[in-house]
Design a protein around this motif. Structure first.
Motif, short mmCIF file in Angstrom:
data_model
loop_
_atom_site.label_atom_id
_atom_site.label_comp_id
_atom_site.label_asym_id
_atom_site.label_seq_id
_atom_site.Cartn_x
_atom_site.Cartn_y
_atom_site.Cartn_z
N ARG A 13 0.77 -0.46 0.14
CA ARG A 13 -0.43 0.02 0.16
C ARG A 13 0.66 1.52 0.53
NH1 ARG A 13 -3.72 -0.73 4.34
NH2 ARG A 13 -2.19 -0.10 5.44
N ASP A 72 -9.77 11.21 -0.57
CA ASP A 72 -10.92 10.40 -1.04
C ASP A 72 -10.26 9.12 -2.59
OD1 ASP A 72 -12.90 10.47 1.40
OD2 ASP A 72 -13.84 11.73 -0.21
N ALA A 73 -9.79 10.26 -3.37
CA ALA A 73 -9.52 9.37 -3.77
C ALA A 73 -7.89 8.74 -3.65
CB ALA A 73 -8.56 10.66 -5.52
N LEU A 75 -6.80 7.50 -0.76
CA LEU A 75 -7.76 5.97 -0.16
C LEU A 75 -8.21 5.38 -0.76
CD1 LEU A 75 -7.76 4.28 2.29
CD2 LEU A 75 -10.37 5.64 2.53
N THR A 76 -8.81 5.44 -1.50
CA THR A 76 -9.56 4.41 -2.54
C THR A 76 -8.15 3.44 -4.16
OG1 THR A 76 -11.78 5.25 -3.11
CG2 THR A 76 -11.00 4.04 -5.06
N ARG A 77 -7.18 4.68 -4.16
CA ARG A 77 -6.54 4.10 -5.12
C ARG A 77 -5.50 3.88 -4.79
NH1 ARG A 77 -5.50 8.69 -9.49
NH2 ARG A 77 -3.93 7.52 -10.09
N ALA A 79 -5.80 1.84 -1.61
CA ALA A 79 -6.39 0.26 -0.83
C ALA A 79 -5.79 -0.39 -1.74
CB ALA A 79 -7.39 0.59 -0.58
N ALA A 85 -12.59 0.48 1.07
CA ALA A 85 -11.06 1.97 1.20
C ALA A 85 -11.72 2.32 2.57
CB ALA A 85 -11.93 2.43 0.24
N GLY A 86 -12.60 2.04 3.26
CA GLY A 86 -13.06 3.11 4.46
C GLY A 86 -11.94 2.99 6.01
#
Length: 94
Positions: A13, A72-73, A75-77, A79, A85-86
């Protein structure tokens, strides 16, 4: 304080985060982005190369702001596949 060794997933990660930040930096110099985020060039270099796979939240937030990326982007990318992704720290206190 002794740090718990990172899992392979945490290292992966961190490498994804580094690649994403490097791509977002584009043609801007490492020194320019680091200075804009209030970091040393060496700190940014370590994050981008995965040698600092778990940077502090405010470090990531400063870089995201400097590179015009949403958290947010990121975290999503960053994960892992199959990883939510939370919040991964456990249940939140009510």
């Amino acid at each position: 304080m002794v740090r718990t060794p990172l899992t392979p997933e945490e290292r992966e990660r961190g490498e994804r985060l580094g690649r994403l930040l490097r791509q977002a930096r584009g043609s801007r110099s490492m020194a320019e982005v680091a200075a804009g985020a209030g970091l040393s060039t060496e700190t940014l270099r370590k994050i981008e190369t995965g040698r600092a796979p778990t940077p502090a939240f405010f470090t990531v937030a400063a870089l995201a702001t400097e590179l015009d990326l949403s958290l947010d982007a990121l975290l999503t990318r960053c994960a892992a596949a199959g990883e939510p992704a939370g919040d991964t720290a456990g249940p939140a206190a009510a």
